[in-house]
Scaffold this motif. Structure first.
Motif, PDB file in Angstrom:
ATOM      1  N   GLN A   1       0.850  -1.191   0.000  1.00  0.00           N
ATOM      2  CA  GLN A   1       0.000   0.000   0.000  1.00  0.00           C
ATOM      3  C   GLN A   1       0.884   1.238   0.000  1.00  0.00           C
ATOM      4  O   GLN A   1       1.826   1.345   0.777  1.00  0.00           O
ATOM      5  CB  GLN A   1      -0.893   0.010   1.233  1.00  0.00           C
ATOM      6  N   LEU A   2       0.558   2.169  -0.889  1.00  0.00           N
ATOM      7  CA  LEU A   2       1.366   3.371  -1.018  1.00  0.00           C
ATOM      8  C   LEU A   2       1.232   4.245   0.215  1.00  0.00           C
ATOM      9  O   LEU A   2       0.122   4.555   0.659  1.00  0.00           O
ATOM     10  CB  LEU A   2       0.922   4.151  -2.250  1.00  0.00           C
ATOM     11  N   GLN A   3       2.363   4.679   0.736  1.00  0.00           N
ATOM     12  CA  GLN A   3       2.396   5.625   1.846  1.00  0.00           C
ATOM     13  C   GLN A   3       3.310   6.773   1.461  1.00  0.00           C
ATOM     14  O   GLN A   3       4.386   6.554   0.878  1.00  0.00           O
ATOM     15  CB  GLN A   3       2.900   4.960   3.125  1.00  0.00           C
ATOM     16  N   LEU A   4       2.887   7.987   1.780  1.00  0.00           N
ATOM     17  CA  LEU A   4       3.644   9.181   1.443  1.00  0.00           C
ATOM     18  C   LEU A   4       4.030   9.920   2.716  1.00  0.00           C
ATOM     19  O   LEU A   4       3.207  10.044   3.636  1.00  0.00           O
ATOM     20  CB  LEU A   4       2.822  10.100   0.536  1.00  0.00           C
ATOM     21  N   VAL A   5       5.259  10.425   2.742  1.00  0.00           N
ATOM     22  CA  VAL A   5       5.749  11.178   3.890  1.00  0.00           C
ATOM     23  C   VAL A   5       6.377  12.467   3.398  1.00  0.00           C
ATOM     24  O   VAL A   5       7.326  12.441   2.600  1.00  0.00           O
ATOM     25  CB  VAL A   5       6.771  10.371   4.697  1.00  0.00           C
ATOM     26  N   GLU A   6       5.865  13.589   3.884  1.00  0.00           N
ATOM     27  CA  GLU A   6       6.409  14.893   3.517  1.00  0.00           C
ATOM     28  C   GLU A   6       7.501  15.304   4.502  1.00  0.00           C
ATOM     29  O   GLU A   6       7.458  14.941   5.693  1.00  0.00           O
ATOM     30  CB  GLU A   6       5.319  15.974   3.536  1.00  0.00           C
ATOM     31  N   SER A   7       8.446  16.072   4.007  1.00  0.00           N
ATOM     32  CA  SER A   7       9.493  16.634   4.858  1.00  0.00           C
ATOM     33  C   SER A   7      10.018  17.902   4.206  1.00  0.00           C
ATOM     34  O   SER A   7       9.722  18.179   3.033  1.00  0.00           O
ATOM     35  CB  SER A   7      10.622  15.637   5.079  1.00  0.00           C
ATOM     36  N   SER A  21       9.977  17.610   0.241  1.00  0.00           N
ATOM     37  CA  SER A  21      10.087  16.279  -0.345  1.00  0.00           C
ATOM     38  C   SER A  21       8.863  15.456   0.013  1.00  0.00           C
ATOM     39  O   SER A  21       8.319  15.591   1.115  1.00  0.00           O
ATOM     40  CB  SER A  21      11.337  15.565   0.168  1.00  0.00           C
ATOM     41  N   CYS A  22       8.462  14.624  -0.900  1.00  0.00           N
ATOM     42  CA  CYS A  22       7.359  13.682  -0.692  1.00  0.00           C
ATOM     43  C   CYS A  22       7.915  12.311  -1.039  1.00  0.00           C
ATOM     44  O   CYS A  22       8.080  11.976  -2.221  1.00  0.00           O
ATOM     45  CB  CYS A  22       6.185  14.052  -1.589  1.00  0.00           C
ATOM     46  N   ALA A  23       8.241  11.556  -0.007  1.00  0.00           N
ATOM     47  CA  ALA A  23       8.864  10.250  -0.203  1.00  0.00           C
ATOM     48  C   ALA A  23       7.824   9.142  -0.101  1.00  0.00           C
ATOM     49  O   ALA A  23       6.987   9.152   0.807  1.00  0.00           O
ATOM     50  CB  ALA A  23       9.955  10.044   0.828  1.00  0.00           C
ATOM     51  N   ALA A  24       7.913   8.200  -1.023  1.00  0.00           N
ATOM     52  CA  ALA A  24       6.938   7.121  -1.062  1.00  0.00           C
ATOM     53  C   ALA A  24       7.541   5.820  -0.555  1.00  0.00           C
ATOM     54  O   ALA A  24       8.729   5.560  -0.724  1.00  0.00           O
ATOM     55  CB  ALA A  24       6.435   6.920  -2.489  1.00  0.00           C
ATOM     56  N   SER A  25       6.695   5.011   0.052  1.00  0.00           N
ATOM     57  CA  SER A  25       7.080   3.667   0.445  1.00  0.00           C
ATOM     58  C   SER A  25       5.881   2.751   0.224  1.00  0.00           C
ATOM     59  O   SER A  25       4.751   3.214   0.092  1.00  0.00           O
ATOM     60  CB  SER A  25       7.510   3.619   1.913  1.00  0.00           C
ATOM     61  N   GLY A  26       6.157   1.464   0.146  1.00  0.00           N
ATOM     62  CA  GLY A  26       5.084   0.495  -0.020  1.00  0.00           C
ATOM     63  C   GLY A  26       4.684   0.240  -1.453  1.00  0.00           C
ATOM     64  O   GLY A  26       4.017  -0.745  -1.747  1.00  0.00           O
ATOM     65  N   ALA A  27       5.066   1.136  -2.350  1.00  0.00           N
ATOM     66  CA  ALA A  27       4.745   0.981  -3.771  1.00  0.00           C
ATOM     67  C   ALA A  27       5.594   1.972  -4.557  1.00  0.00           C
ATOM     68  O   ALA A  27       6.086   2.961  -3.997  1.00  0.00           O
ATOM     69  CB  ALA A  27       3.270   1.238  -4.048  1.00  0.00           C
ATOM     70  N   SER A 109      -3.868   8.456  -0.395  1.00  0.00           N
ATOM     71  CA  SER A 109      -2.579   8.189   0.256  1.00  0.00           C
ATOM     72  C   SER A 109      -1.952   9.472   0.788  1.00  0.00           C
ATOM     73  O   SER A 109      -0.748   9.704   0.640  1.00  0.00           O
ATOM     74  CB  SER A 109      -1.613   7.494  -0.723  1.00  0.00           C
ATOM     75  N   TRP A 110      -2.753  10.285   1.409  1.00  0.00           N
ATOM     76  CA  TRP A 110      -2.286  11.568   1.910  1.00  0.00           C
ATOM     77  C   TRP A 110      -1.209  11.377   2.974  1.00  0.00           C
ATOM     78  O   TRP A 110      -1.329  10.512   3.852  1.00  0.00           O
ATOM     79  CB  TRP A 110      -3.435  12.362   2.509  1.00  0.00           C
ATOM     80  N   GLY A 111      -0.183  12.233   2.893  1.00  0.00           N
ATOM     81  CA  GLY A 111       0.824  12.244   3.930  1.00  0.00           C
ATOM     82  C   GLY A 111       0.326  13.005   5.154  1.00  0.00           C
ATOM     83  O   GLY A 111      -0.792  13.526   5.167  1.00  0.00           O
ATOM     84  N   GLN A 112       1.183  13.102   6.151  1.00  0.00           N
ATOM     85  CA  GLN A 112       0.806  13.744   7.411  1.00  0.00           C
ATOM     86  C   GLN A 112       1.000  15.259   7.353  1.00  0.00           C
ATOM     87  O   GLN A 112       0.510  15.983   8.220  1.00  0.00           O
ATOM     88  CB  GLN A 112       1.616  13.170   8.578  1.00  0.00           C
ATOM     89  N   GLY A 113       1.702  15.722   6.350  1.00  0.00           N
ATOM     90  CA  GLY A 113       1.900  17.157   6.179  1.00  0.00           C
ATOM     91  C   GLY A 113       3.196  17.651   6.799  1.00  0.00           C
ATOM     92  O   GLY A 113       3.756  17.040   7.704  1.00  0.00           O
TER      93      GLY A 113
END
Length: 120
Positions: A1-7, A21-27, A109-113
């Protein structure tokens, strides 16, 4: 499952720059358009920019055209938002999200911001 994390957010003076940056994991991001959105206190969330899955198509909100640049590095599974000439009105929480295309499909798949604060 796609997960996105902003930083990459932070506090800068007016006229300064930040790169989000918007880094993806899981896909893999290869098949997704990625959009950047922002929400300021007391305001609705608004679209800032979007980039197609190939990177060949981008779009920007009028308020950031000429100042922000979206890009992607699919090898790093990451999308970037370079923000220059920042203004106090750019202060907001910035989110990234994925979709099949930049328009016509919902984002998920919204990130946490990440918080961006621009001081005058």
């Amino acid at each position: 499952q796609l997960q996105l994390v902003e930083s990459g957010g932070g506090l800068v003076h007016s006229g300064g720059s930040l790169r989000l940056s918007c880094a993806a994991s899981g896909a893999t991001l290869d098949y997704y358009a990625i959009g950047w959105f922002r929400q300021a206190p007391g305001k609705e969330r608004e679209g800032v920019s979007c980039i197609s899955d190939s990177g060949g198509s981008t779009n920007y909100a009028d308020s950031v055209k000429g100042r922000f640049t979206i890009s992607r590095d699919n090898a790093k599974n990451t999308v970037y938002l370079q923000m220059n000439s920042l203004k106090p009105e750019d202060t907001a929480i910035y989110y990234c999200a994925a979709s099949l295309e930049c328009s016509g499909f919902p984002f998920g798949s919204w990130g946490q911001g990440t918080q961006v604060t621009v001081s005058s």
